[in-house]
Design an enzyme around this catalytic site. Structure first.
Site, PDB file in Angstrom:
ATOM      1  CG  HIS A 150       0.193   6.191  -0.865  1.00 26.79           C
ATOM      2  ND1 HIS A 150      -0.957   6.728  -1.385  1.00 26.79           N
ATOM      3  CD2 HIS A 150      -0.156   5.637   0.327  1.00 26.79           C
ATOM      4  CE1 HIS A 150      -1.967   6.516  -0.543  1.00 26.79           C
ATOM      5  NE2 HIS A 150      -1.504   5.841   0.490  1.00 26.79           N
ATOM      6  CG  HIS A 181      -1.738   1.211   1.418  1.00 32.09           C
ATOM      7  ND1 HIS A 181      -3.089   1.230   1.201  1.00 32.09           N
ATOM      8  CD2 HIS A 181      -1.404   2.470   1.819  1.00 32.09           C
ATOM      9  CE1 HIS A 181      -3.559   2.445   1.446  1.00 32.09           C
ATOM     10  NE2 HIS A 181      -2.552   3.219   1.838  1.00 32.09           N
ATOM     11  CD  GLU A 182       1.726   3.432   3.834  1.00 34.62           C
ATOM     12  OE1 GLU A 182       1.884   4.528   3.263  1.00 34.62           O
ATOM     13  OE2 GLU A 182       0.749   3.209   4.564  1.00 34.62           O
ATOM     14  CG  HIS A 194      -7.763   6.822   4.916  1.00 42.75           C
ATOM     15  ND1 HIS A 194      -7.415   8.124   5.203  1.00 42.75           N
ATOM     16  CD2 HIS A 194      -6.602   6.137   4.759  1.00 42.75           C
ATOM     17  CE1 HIS A 194      -6.092   8.221   5.233  1.00 42.75           C
ATOM     18  NE2 HIS A 194      -5.573   7.037   4.966  1.00 42.75           N
ATOM     19  CD  GLU A 235      -5.325   5.988   1.500  1.00 38.60           C
ATOM     20  OE1 GLU A 235      -5.601   4.868   1.963  1.00 38.60           O
ATOM     21  OE2 GLU A 235      -4.193   6.485   1.584  1.00 38.60           O
TER      22      GLU A 235
END
Length: 535
Positions: free
Chosen positions: A353, A349-350, A437, A373
């Site tokens: 980004h 996920h990170e 989110h 997101e």
């Protein structure tokens, strides 16, 4: 207390004993940084008298490289040698001193006094560089002597040759040292340091500077895994040169790079500092591999540069985040510092980004923020499926391993986002006004429907039941095709201000490019968007 700094005054030829002595390891309490610095300074002051005692020539000088002191006061002073200001390769030596400063023995790579007929090379530096590059090019595709290394597949160029004295074979001569850069067949960067005769161009020595090793790790979340690490002397670094030098550091120690003596990292317990680092490093590598092997993307920015991680951030910090400015990911240790947020889908996920920042750069607010997101949730999930770990069985749950609520529930659900109590299953006119989110739920729901379809089903032991806003039945096309469509839309069609209507158009264009207008995949994209009220 006054220290005696003139041990060179008691040196004598009779004190120079042949052979090495056994060096005892100094206990940790006996070698603080300040003590080592003082000892190195002392060794530097003794360089000239030591050179004189060893009967080195007038053009030879010693340059201190390291110093070690034993608990009994015995000192081991390591020096490199220069000749007329040129580095002498193979001219290093170690002086072993008793506690009173007298020399007990000396270990020398080259015994004798250096003497060269000339310091003027017969070959130019340009010729030396060309010959070094040609030498490496001649080995392309040939397996090296080191069984653990793959052959060179590409040669990119070379650094400017440096004039040196070569004494590695016992016959000192003027030489050039050149670093030739390239890549090995397995994707590992290559930096071969060649020493060539300055008169003939003969290769005297070659050494691969990029040393990788296969380590083992036990993470809190990923369990027992293998890690590609970097060997540095007798220790190992948690740095992966085969994936853009991605590395992991400890936020509790100023983000210092993790090192280890035996290349076996962590115990699997959150109380072991290395265990969360294993999670983060493995997750970074799995994300790199997913993007490269699935889409041909060479790192987050597609430039071959790896990201860095810092674990153990803050105190009981219940979050993880990506920063494009430092090209790094940061992980807290969770509630009570016992639940690090280093799970695999969180890592994916990170890092995703960063992929978004390097491509569509979706603004992190409004509907585009929700898409931002969702993109990270989608590809974090895909990284989990790609890795397929037995300790983290792939699913469509977000953050299910980190126990962020303390009750075992995941952070988010892709099949029915509203199950978390805040996320939205479908689009409505005010969705751009809520937290990104939660507005991300619309795209997460779309992706699940596109991949797996609507209705009740059990996948990998997890029960799902995905509704549709219009009562339709959606048939999925599989997660891999769904991800391919989303990736193409992200990298080709989405812009910083793309909203949900624009995302529908972008993904339809992507499906058309990949599978054709009117294809099953194209029609499934349209149906899945309509099922979350994006028409």
């Amino acid at each position: 207390m006054k220290r005696k700094l003139t041990a060179g005054a008691v040196l004598s030829a009779s004190a120079l004993l042949a052979g090495a002595i056994q060096v005892a390891a100094a206990p940790a309490h006996a070698a603080p940084v300040q003590q080592r610095e003082a000892l190195v300074a002392l060794a530097g002051q003794q360089a000239a008298p030591v050179a004189k005692a060893l009967a080195l020539g007038g053009q030879e000088q010693l340059v201190v490289r390291d110093a070690v002191v034993d608990a009994n006061g015995t000192r081991h002073l390591r020096y490199d040698r220069t000749y007329a200001g040129l580095p002498v390769l193979g001219g290093d030596l170690v002086v072993h001193q008793k506690a009173n400063g007298t020399i007990a023995s000396v270990d020398r790579a080259f015994v004798g006094r250096l003497s060269l007929p000339s310091l003027t090379p017969a070959l130019s530096a340009g010729t030396a560089s060309t010959q070094a590059v040609d030498s490496v090019r001649a080995t392309v595709g040939i397996a090296p002597a080191d069984e653990d290394a793959s052959p060179v597949s590409r040669v990119d160029g070379a650094s400017a040759p440096v004039l040196v004295v070569w004494a590695g074979d016992g016959s000192p001569r003027l030489a050039y040292q050149t670093a030739v850069q390239g890549e090995r067949a397995d994707g590992t960067p290559s930096s071969q340091r060649l020493v060539t005769d300055a008169a003939t161009g003969q290769v005297l020595s070659t050494h691969e500077e990029v040393q990788t090793a296969t380590g083992t790790g036990k993470g809190v979340h990923v369990g027992s895994v293998t890690l590609t690490t970097t060997q540095s002397g007798s220790s190992y670094q948690l740095k992966d040169p085969s994936r853009g030098n991605q590395w992991t550091g400890n936020a509790k120690s100023s983000n210092a790079l993790y090192t280890d003596a035996d290349n076996a990292w962590g115990t699997g317990s959150a109380s072991d500092s290395q265990s969360a680092a294993v999670d983060a490093q493995f997750g970074t590598g799995a994300t790199w591999d997913y993007y490269k092997n699935t889409f041909g993307r060479n790192g987050i920015k597609n430039n071959g540069v790896g990201a860095s991680n810092r674990v153990h951030y803050g105190n009981a910090y219940v979050n993880a985040f990506w920063q494009d400015s430092c090209f790094c990911m940061t992980y807290g240790d969770g509630s009570g510092n016992v639940n690090p947020l280093t799970a695999l889908d969180v890592a994916g996920h990170e890092m995703s980004h960063g992929v978004t920042a390097a491509t569509a750069n979706l603004t992190y607010s409004g509907e585009s923020g929700g898409l931002n997101e969702a993109t990270s949730d989608i590809f974090g999930t895909m990284v989990e499926w790609y890795a397929n770990l037995p300790t983290d069985v792939p699913d469509y749950l977000i953050g299910e391993k980190i126990n962020i609520f303390g009750d075992g529930k995941p952070l988010r659900y892709m099949d029915k986002p509203s199950k978390d109590g805040s996320s939205k299953d479908s689009w409505y006119s005010g969705i751009g006004n809520i937290d990104v989110h939660y507005s991300s739920g619309v795209a997460n729901h779309f992706f699940y429907l596109l991949a797996e379809g609507s209705g009740a089903k059990t996948i990998n032991g997890v029960a799902y039941n995905s509704p549709t806003s219009n009562g339709s039945t959606v048939t999925g096309i599989g997660k891999d095709k769904a991800a391919a469509i989303w990736y193409r839309a992200l990298t080709v069609y989405f812009t910083s201000s793309t909203n949900y209507k624009g995302a529908r158009t972008g993904t339809l264009n992507a499906a058309k490019d990949l599978y054709g207008t009117g294809s099953t995949e194209y029609n499934a994209v349209a149906a899945a968007w309509s099922a979350v009220n994006v028409n």
